[in-house]
Design an enzyme around this catalytic site. Structure first.
Site, PDB file in Angstrom:
ATOM      1  CG  ASP A  59      -7.136  -2.572  -3.437  1.00 28.09           C
ATOM      2  OD1 ASP A  59      -7.788  -1.647  -2.909  1.00 28.09           O
ATOM      3  OD2 ASP A  59      -5.952  -2.811  -3.175  1.00 28.09           O
ATOM      4  CB  SER A  93      -0.953  -0.038   1.197  1.00 30.59           C
ATOM      5  OG  SER A  93      -1.921   0.963   1.110  1.00 30.59           O
ATOM      6  CG  HIS A  95      -5.698  -2.080   0.209  1.00 27.31           C
ATOM      7  ND1 HIS A  95      -5.160  -1.635  -0.984  1.00 27.31           N
ATOM      8  CD2 HIS A  95      -4.955  -1.506   1.188  1.00 27.31           C
ATOM      9  CE1 HIS A  95      -4.152  -0.809  -0.740  1.00 27.31           C
ATOM     10  NE2 HIS A  95      -4.002  -0.732   0.579  1.00 27.31           N
TER      11      HIS A  95
END
Length: 462
Positions: free
Chosen positions: A390, A222, A416
């Site tokens: 996601d 991320s 995610h």
């Protein structure tokens, strides 16, 4: 006369602003009261929330299974060291001093399960892998899994890698500076720019100095990918030190939040984030609520929040994994770094922090544009792994901004957080990471057949 900021809001944004203000006043008041309560009173609230949960839960059964015991042990682990110790690994702790004076904690796994390195802080001669966490996280998110074979760092150690995990300034392991008190506004005055200019390159150089290696492999999750995209783009010399960049759930320029009201309000003026949360750490009361609420209730709160903000349903993450991992999910981050993300979302561009936050939404445009991170200049091989469910990954936009040598793997049905804690990451994610590492790192990584042997080790010792 139009009042700056407020005069540009629409009717529903006024409602959200007022509602958000009263919620934050309430939350701040409750947090202050809780802070003054003695521990026995806090324990009383925790016990009664547990009683209420079991009274109304239809799934509650007497006694705990072995899997529940594991999840409970992971949840109760106080820090990175206890998490590793539970699975039989000995870790090292290191501290990096950045060029602008922040002290960052690094965690290292230099030896296989049950083994101990005789000379800590020295080279192992093994290929080096560096893992970096996402927004509002710390290094614990990599090792808080309920199965060792689903834990990427442990698998990499068993494969013969020297594994390091970094921490951003301000989080649980990096809340120190030689220049600023952590309670001051100056300490929290940092954005993604500072991660890119200092935290990532300084951590990488420290690791290379200790390991005596010329290069390392970078695995980010991320925001940990965004920090590497930024750092590699503005430090040409850094590309020679990273042999491959593996981006899990890559973040560069998300479309925005799934909640239209919150998304529209924050994009209308990111300064509202400053109005709500101040200019220090964001959501600092989360750990307080975690201490009061019974874990299943806290897990439900997190699930509801993720569903509301990002439309994530987390079906690929088991209930017990959530119980274990959510306790390690949150760590402190600056409000400014969150404002930076809303700037990126609003402009649809992976750009540096815009210091003129008041200019957002101003009529007639602006006389300048914040500099973009020149990500097309990255020379390091890039491997993207993303979930097609996601909401934060716009893969087509991302590929337009990355060099042609970027490769992509789509994970069907993944959201995610699934890429970190999903029930099948040992089949879908970890093999992809290991294979990419073996393509780009030294021959000493071993043969591809060794990957299967790593799981046999876990089975024998579990």
């Amino acid at each position: 006369m139009v009042v700056p900021l407020i005069g540009r809001l629409k009717g529903h944004e006024y409602a959200a602003l007022v509602g958000g203000f009263f919620f934050l006043v309430f939350e701040t008041a409750i947090s202050f009261i809780i802070m003054l309560l003695p521990i026995p009173i806090i324990q009383w609230f925790h016990n009664h929330s547990r009683t209420l949960f079991h009274r109304f839960s239809v799934n509650h059964a007497n006694g705990k299974s072995e899997a529940e015991d594991v999840a409970d042990a992971i949840r109760k682990a106080k820090d990175f060291g206890e998490l590793c110790q539970y699975w039989g690994y000995t870790h090292e702790e290191h501290v990096v001093l950045t060029k602008d004076g922040y002290l960052l904690g690094l965690h290292r796994l230099p030896a296989k399960r049950g083994q101990r390195k005789r000379s800590p802080g020295t080279s192992t001669g093994k290929p080096v892998v560096y893992l970096h966490h996402g927004l509002l996280m710390n290094s614990e998110v990599w090792v808080c899994l309920t199965n060792a074979e689903r834990c990427l760092p442990f698998v990499l150690v068993e494969q013969g890698f020297d594994v390091w995990m970094g921490n951003n300034r301000g989080n649980k392991y990096s809340k120190k500076s030689v220049h600023h008190d952590p309670n001051s506004i100056k300490f929290w005055n940092y954005s993604l720019d500072d991660f890119a200019w200092h935290d990532i390159p300084d951590s990488i150089q420290y690791i290379l100095d200790i390991t005596k290696s010329s290069t390392l492999s970078y695995v980010g999750f991320s925001q940990g990918t965004a920090q590497a995209f930024a750092a590699l783009s503005i430090h040409p010399q850094l590309n020679a030190k990273v042999n491959v960049f593996i981006a899990l759930a890559p973040a560069m320029s998300p479309r925005g939040l799934a909640a239209p009201l919150v998304d529209g309000l924050m994009k209308a003026s990111p300064t509202l984030v400053y109005l709500f949360f101040g200019r220090r750490a964001i959501l600092s009361s989360t750990t307080t609520w975690q201490a009061i609420l019974y874990p299943p209730i806290f897990t439900s709160v997190i699930d509801t929040s993720l569903r509301f903000l990002f439309n994530w349903h987390s079906h690929n993450i088991s209930y017990l994994q959530k119980i274990a991992a959510y306790a390690h999910l949150y760590s402190l981050a600056s409000v400014k770094s969150v404002v930076h993300w809303f700037q990126i979302m609003r402009e649809g561009a992976f750009q540096m922090y815009d210091d003129d936050v008041s200019a957002f939404g101003s009529p007639g445009g602006r006389a300048y544009r914040p500099a973009r991170f020149p990500t097309k200049n990255i020379v390091t091989p890039i491997v993207l792994l993303y979930g097609d469910k996601d909401s934060l990954v716009d893969i087509q936009m991302m590929l337009k901004e990355l060099p042609d040598h970027t490769t992509v793997t789509r994970l069907d049905g993944y959201e995610h957080l699934d890429i970190l804690w999903g029930k099948d990451i040992d089949k879908d994610v970890i093999p992809e990471v290991v294979n990419a590492l073996k393509v780009y790192c030294d021959d000493s990584c071993g043969s591809p057949d060794k990957f299967k042997d790593g799981f046999k080790v876990f089975e024998r010792q579990s």
